[in-house]
Write an enzyme that holds these catalytic residues in place. Structure first.
Site, mmCIF file in Angstrom:
data_model
loop_
_atom_site.group_PDB
_atom_site.id
_atom_site.type_symbol
_atom_site.label_atom_id
_atom_site.label_comp_id
_atom_site.label_asym_id
_atom_site.label_seq_id
_atom_site.Cartn_x
_atom_site.Cartn_y
_atom_site.Cartn_z
ATOM 1 N N CYS A 1 0.860 -1.178 0.000
ATOM 2 C CA CYS A 1 0.000 0.000 0.000
ATOM 3 C C CYS A 1 0.901 1.234 0.000
ATOM 4 C CB CYS A 1 -0.865 -0.025 1.264
ATOM 5 S SG CYS A 1 -1.882 1.443 1.497
ATOM 6 N N CYS B 1 -0.958 3.682 -6.583
ATOM 7 C CA CYS B 1 -1.858 3.117 -5.569
ATOM 8 C C CYS B 1 -2.130 1.693 -6.030
ATOM 9 C CB CYS B 1 -3.152 3.915 -5.508
ATOM 10 S SG CYS B 1 -4.480 3.097 -4.575
HETATM 11 N N1 DGL Z 1 -4.101 0.658 -1.967
HETATM 12 C C1 DGL Z 1 -3.627 1.729 -1.212
HETATM 13 C C2 DGL Z 1 -2.451 2.442 -1.850
HETATM 14 O O1 DGL Z 1 -1.646 1.818 -2.507
HETATM 15 C C3 DGL Z 1 -4.590 2.604 -0.452
HETATM 16 C C4 DGL Z 1 -5.931 2.896 -1.014
HETATM 17 C C5 DGL Z 1 -6.827 3.516 0.049
HETATM 18 O O2 DGL Z 1 -7.136 2.824 1.007
HETATM 19 O O3 DGL Z 1 -7.179 4.688 -0.108
HETATM 20 O O4 DGL Z 1 -2.273 3.618 -1.688
#
Ligand code: DGL
Length: 263
Positions: A70, A182
């Site tokens: 993440c 993301c």
């Molecule tokens: N998948 C996550 C990232 O890579 C976060 C997405 C979220 O929860 O807003 O930033």
């Protein structure tokens, strides 16, 4: 012993998909913070607390390395996580450096798509300042795309309309690379390819992250050799239906990869 991957939701499965191809003999535990997804549009301190709670829970399992799959969680908590645990912690950040390297020779710009929280952190602004001395990197927050993904909205028309509206103010001919900063966004890669001019490369951070995981496991003599590797799923809400959703999402990613690469 298992490699744990952590995300707010199903986004981190795009990293697990890459890990399964590069390191197929590892056992994996995938943990999603279903109680608090999305992270990217919440205040930093609140998200930091959620991350620590989840990581502490993950550490109760037999974990040999933690991948923070993440970008948002990495940008606000990676140092704290590394200081808190004995095992290797691998983070991920928007692939700005390879994007600049790809675009610069052609005099093109880079567009980084990520959550508002990632884009507002000093970790990101410092990264851009380090690799881009010509002011050729622009940022575009796409918080709604995380919500679409979590709700399994793949409707072509909805997503194409969304991207088209978000990209309306950009002169796309000026860009050479789009960075998916993301881990939820790669689910929409194919639709984005349809909208963007053909010369634009789309890259994400999962390849670099898994390469880093591989070398960290090697350096620490932790590489697995499971003949029947297992994938376990956990989520903070303990919701069984969400576990099924994660399994289906990973199957979707695996089958798409087979079509793309033939393996
Ligand atoms: N998948 C996550 C990232 O890579 C976060 C997405 C979220 O929860 O807003 O930033």
């Amino acid at each position: 012993m298992t490699v744990a991957l952590f995300d707010s939701g199903i986004g981190g499965l795009t990293v697990l998909d890459e890990a399964l191809s590069v390191l197929p003999e590892e056992n994996y535990l995938f943990y999603a913070d279903t109680l608090h997804v999305p992270y990217g549009s919440k205040p930093k301190e609140e998200v930091r607390r959620y991350i620590m709670e989840c990581a502490d829970r993950i550490m109760q399992e037999d974990v040999k390395a933690l991948v923070v799959a993440c970008n948002t969680a990495t940008s606000i908590a990676i140092s704290e996580l590394r200081a808190r645990y004995q095992i290797p912690v691998i983070g991920m950040e928007p692939a700005v450096k390879p994007a600049v390297a790809l675009s610069r020779p052609n005099g093109k710009r880079v567009l980084v798509m990520a959550t508002p929280l990632t884009l507002s952190q000093s970790k990101y602004t410092e990264l851009v300042a380090r690799v881009d001395d010509q002011g050729s990197v622009d940022s575009l927050p796409l918080p709604e795309l995380v919500q679409y993904c979590e709700q399994l909205i793949w409707d072509r028309e909805v997503i194409v309309d969304y991207f088209t509206a978000k990209l309306a103010s950009f002169d796309l001919d000026q860009y050479g690379t789009v960075v998916l900063g993301c881990t939820h966004y790669p689910y929409y890669r194919k639709l984005l390819e349809e909208i963007l001019p053909r010369h634009i490369h789309i890259i994400d951070g999962s390849e670099g992250t898994v390469k880093r995981l591989q070398s960290v496991l090697q350096e620490n003599n932790l590489l697995g050799a499971s003949t029947h590797p297992e994938i376990r799923y956990m989520c903070s809400s303990g919701d069984e239906q969400y576990v099924q959703k994660m399994q289906q999402a990973l199957s979707f990613l695996r089958s798409r990869r087979e079509v793309r690469t033939g393996n």
